[in-house]
Motif scaffolding. Structure first.
Motif, PDB file in Angstrom:
ATOM      1  N   LEU A   1       0.840  -1.195   0.000  1.00  0.00           N
ATOM      2  CA  LEU A   1       0.000   0.000   0.000  1.00  0.00           C
ATOM      3  C   LEU A   1       0.874   1.243   0.000  1.00  0.00           C
ATOM      4  N   PRO A   2       0.404   2.322  -0.607  1.00  0.00           N
ATOM      5  CA  PRO A   2       1.147   3.586  -0.522  1.00  0.00           C
ATOM      6  C   PRO A   2       1.276   4.019   0.939  1.00  0.00           C
ATOM      7  N   ALA A   3       2.367   4.698   1.265  1.00  0.00           N
ATOM      8  CA  ALA A   3       2.647   5.094   2.650  1.00  0.00           C
ATOM      9  C   ALA A   3       1.502   5.893   3.260  1.00  0.00           C
ATOM     10  N   ARG A   4       0.855   6.740   2.487  1.00  0.00           N
ATOM     11  CA  ARG A   4      -0.227   7.569   3.037  1.00  0.00           C
ATOM     12  C   ARG A   4      -1.425   6.729   3.460  1.00  0.00           C
ATOM     13  N   LEU A   5      -1.599   5.550   2.883  1.00  0.00           N
ATOM     14  CA  LEU A   5      -2.711   4.680   3.264  1.00  0.00           C
ATOM     15  C   LEU A   5      -2.373   3.775   4.443  1.00  0.00           C
ATOM     16  N   ARG A   6      -1.101   3.697   4.806  1.00  0.00           N
ATOM     17  CA  ARG A   6      -0.699   2.845   5.922  1.00  0.00           C
ATOM     18  C   ARG A   6      -0.899   3.515   7.269  1.00  0.00           C
ATOM     19  N   LYS A   7      -1.062   4.822   7.281  1.00  0.00           N
ATOM     20  CA  LYS A   7      -1.264   5.558   8.526  1.00  0.00           C
ATOM     21  C   LYS A   7      -2.759   5.838   8.689  1.00  0.00           C
ATOM     22  N   VAL A   8      -3.363   5.165   9.641  1.00  0.00           N
ATOM     23  CA  VAL A   8      -4.796   5.317   9.868  1.00  0.00           C
ATOM     24  C   VAL A   8      -5.008   6.352  10.963  1.00  0.00           C
ATOM     25  N   PRO A   9      -5.768   7.416  10.674  1.00  0.00           N
ATOM     26  CA  PRO A   9      -6.033   8.429  11.699  1.00  0.00           C
ATOM     27  C   PRO A   9      -6.807   7.831  12.874  1.00  0.00           C
ATOM     28  N   LEU A  10      -6.477   8.231  14.082  1.00  0.00           N
ATOM     29  CA  LEU A  10      -7.113   7.707  15.292  1.00  0.00           C
ATOM     30  C   LEU A  10      -8.634   7.866  15.273  1.00  0.00           C
ATOM     31  N   PRO A  11      -9.190   9.004  14.803  1.00  0.00           N
ATOM     32  CA  PRO A  11     -10.647   9.102  14.748  1.00  0.00           C
ATOM     33  C   PRO A  11     -11.272   8.021  13.851  1.00  0.00           C
ATOM     34  N   LEU A  12     -10.577   7.638  12.796  1.00  0.00           N
ATOM     35  CA  LEU A  12     -11.098   6.585  11.925  1.00  0.00           C
ATOM     36  C   LEU A  12     -11.119   5.238  12.643  1.00  0.00           C
ATOM     37  N   VAL A  13     -10.119   4.990  13.475  1.00  0.00           N
ATOM     38  CA  VAL A  13     -10.099   3.768  14.281  1.00  0.00           C
ATOM     39  C   VAL A  13     -11.300   3.772  15.228  1.00  0.00           C
ATOM     40  N   GLY A  14     -11.555   4.907  15.860  1.00  0.00           N
ATOM     41  CA  GLY A  14     -12.706   5.029  16.764  1.00  0.00           C
ATOM     42  C   GLY A  14     -14.026   4.793  16.053  1.00  0.00           C
ATOM     43  N   VAL A  15     -14.164   5.356  14.861  1.00  0.00           N
ATOM     44  CA  VAL A  15     -15.385   5.149  14.073  1.00  0.00           C
ATOM     45  C   VAL A  15     -15.522   3.669  13.700  1.00  0.00           C
ATOM     46  N   GLY A  16     -14.417   3.042  13.315  1.00  0.00           N
ATOM     47  CA  GLY A  16     -14.452   1.621  12.974  1.00  0.00           C
ATOM     48  C   GLY A  16     -14.885   0.770  14.152  1.00  0.00           C
ATOM     49  N   LEU A  17     -14.348   1.071  15.341  1.00  0.00           N
ATOM     50  CA  LEU A  17     -14.741   0.316  16.538  1.00  0.00           C
ATOM     51  C   LEU A  17     -16.213   0.546  16.888  1.00  0.00           C
ATOM     52  N   ALA A  18     -16.678   1.782  16.746  1.00  0.00           N
ATOM     53  CA  ALA A  18     -18.089   2.078  17.032  1.00  0.00           C
ATOM     54  C   ALA A  18     -19.005   1.337  16.055  1.00  0.00           C
ATOM     55  N   LEU A  19     -18.652   1.364  14.781  1.00  0.00           N
ATOM     56  CA  LEU A  19     -19.456   0.640  13.788  1.00  0.00           C
ATOM     57  C   LEU A  19     -19.428  -0.861  14.044  1.00  0.00           C
ATOM     58  N   SER A  20     -18.275  -1.369  14.440  1.00  0.00           N
ATOM     59  CA  SER A  20     -18.155  -2.785  14.748  1.00  0.00           C
ATOM     60  C   SER A  20     -19.053  -3.152  15.928  1.00  0.00           C
ATOM     61  N   TRP A  21     -19.074  -2.303  16.943  1.00  0.00           N
ATOM     62  CA  TRP A  21     -19.898  -2.591  18.112  1.00  0.00           C
ATOM     63  C   TRP A  21     -21.382  -2.573  17.750  1.00  0.00           C
ATOM     64  N   VAL A  22     -21.803  -1.571  16.975  1.00  0.00           N
ATOM     65  CA  VAL A  22     -23.203  -1.513  16.536  1.00  0.00           C
ATOM     66  C   VAL A  22     -23.556  -2.763  15.730  1.00  0.00           C
ATOM     67  N   TRP A  23     -22.635  -3.191  14.848  1.00  0.00           N
ATOM     68  CA  TRP A  23     -22.871  -4.402  14.054  1.00  0.00           C
ATOM     69  C   TRP A  23     -23.031  -5.620  14.964  1.00  0.00           C
ATOM     70  N   GLN A  24     -22.162  -5.750  15.978  1.00  0.00           N
ATOM     71  CA  GLN A  24     -22.239  -6.904  16.881  1.00  0.00           C
ATOM     72  C   GLN A  24     -23.529  -6.882  17.690  1.00  0.00           C
ATOM     73  N   LEU A  25     -23.953  -5.719  18.138  1.00  0.00           N
ATOM     74  CA  LEU A  25     -25.228  -5.620  18.860  1.00  0.00           C
ATOM     75  C   LEU A  25     -26.383  -6.063  17.972  1.00  0.00           C
ATOM     76  N   HIS A  26     -26.350  -5.646  16.713  1.00  0.00           N
ATOM     77  CA  HIS A  26     -27.389  -6.047  15.757  1.00  0.00           C
ATOM     78  C   HIS A  26     -27.306  -7.536  15.447  1.00  0.00           C
ATOM     79  N   ARG A  27     -26.102  -8.022  15.131  1.00  0.00           N
ATOM     80  CA  ARG A  27     -25.910  -9.412  14.730  1.00  0.00           C
ATOM     81  C   ARG A  27     -26.334 -10.391  15.821  1.00  0.00           C
ATOM     82  N   LEU A  28     -26.064 -10.029  17.071  1.00  0.00           N
ATOM     83  CA  LEU A  28     -26.370 -10.932  18.177  1.00  0.00           C
ATOM     84  C   LEU A  28     -27.697 -10.622  18.841  1.00  0.00           C
ATOM     85  N   GLY A  29     -28.439  -9.657  18.286  1.00  0.00           N
ATOM     86  CA  GLY A  29     -29.786  -9.376  18.760  1.00  0.00           C
ATOM     87  C   GLY A  29     -29.856  -8.728  20.139  1.00  0.00           C
TER      88      GLY A  29
END
Length: 128
Positions: free
Chosen positions: A96-124
């Motif tokens: 990957l290009p170097a600029r794509l290898r550095k993930v901004p911290l807010p994006l990590v937070g958004v990813g974790l939040a979306l993951s949690w919402v998905w797990q809450l939905h998936r597991l009912g």
């Protein structure tokens, strides 16, 4: 023996070899998880889910490996899309290009939040 590739291609070849090594390690981990799970299903591994019944953002990560090890990639994606995306990003990071290898911290937070919402939905799980 001399290489038929120009000297400028040496870093590319090294990056591709690192990708192949990471993909191989990921495949070995997935196959191992599938075999171990088939021999002995330990049940729920998430401490938060065991104690509270509420899944964490990482719930389904083991299932990603188990399903991928069985060749069921759609089920792996459904178990935890964020984990699968992170694994693919880690595997292919060397090319990957170097600029794509550095993930901004807010994006990590958004990813974790979306993951949690998905797990809450998936597991009912419904929070009140």
């Amino acid at each position: 023996m001399t290489s038929v590739l120009p000297a400028a291609w040496t870093p590319v070849r090294g990056a591709l070899l690192r990708v192949l090594a990471r993909v191989g390690a990921g495949a070995a981990a997935a196959l191992t998880a599938a075999v171990v799970h088939d021999a002995h299903d330990p049940g729920v591994l998430c401490p938060l889910r065991l104690l509270t019944g509420v899944p964490c953002p990482f719930c389904g990560s083991t299932t990603v490996f188990i399903e991928a090890g069985h060749g069921r990639f759609g089920a792996a994606l459904a178990a935890n899309p964020v984990t699968l995306a992170a694994l693919l990003a880690l595997m292919f990071a060397p090319v990957l290009p170097a600029r794509l290898r550095k993930v901004p911290l807010p994006l990590v937070g958004v990813g974790l939040a979306l993951s949690w919402v998905w797990q809450l939905h998936r597991l009912g799980v419904v929070l009140s």
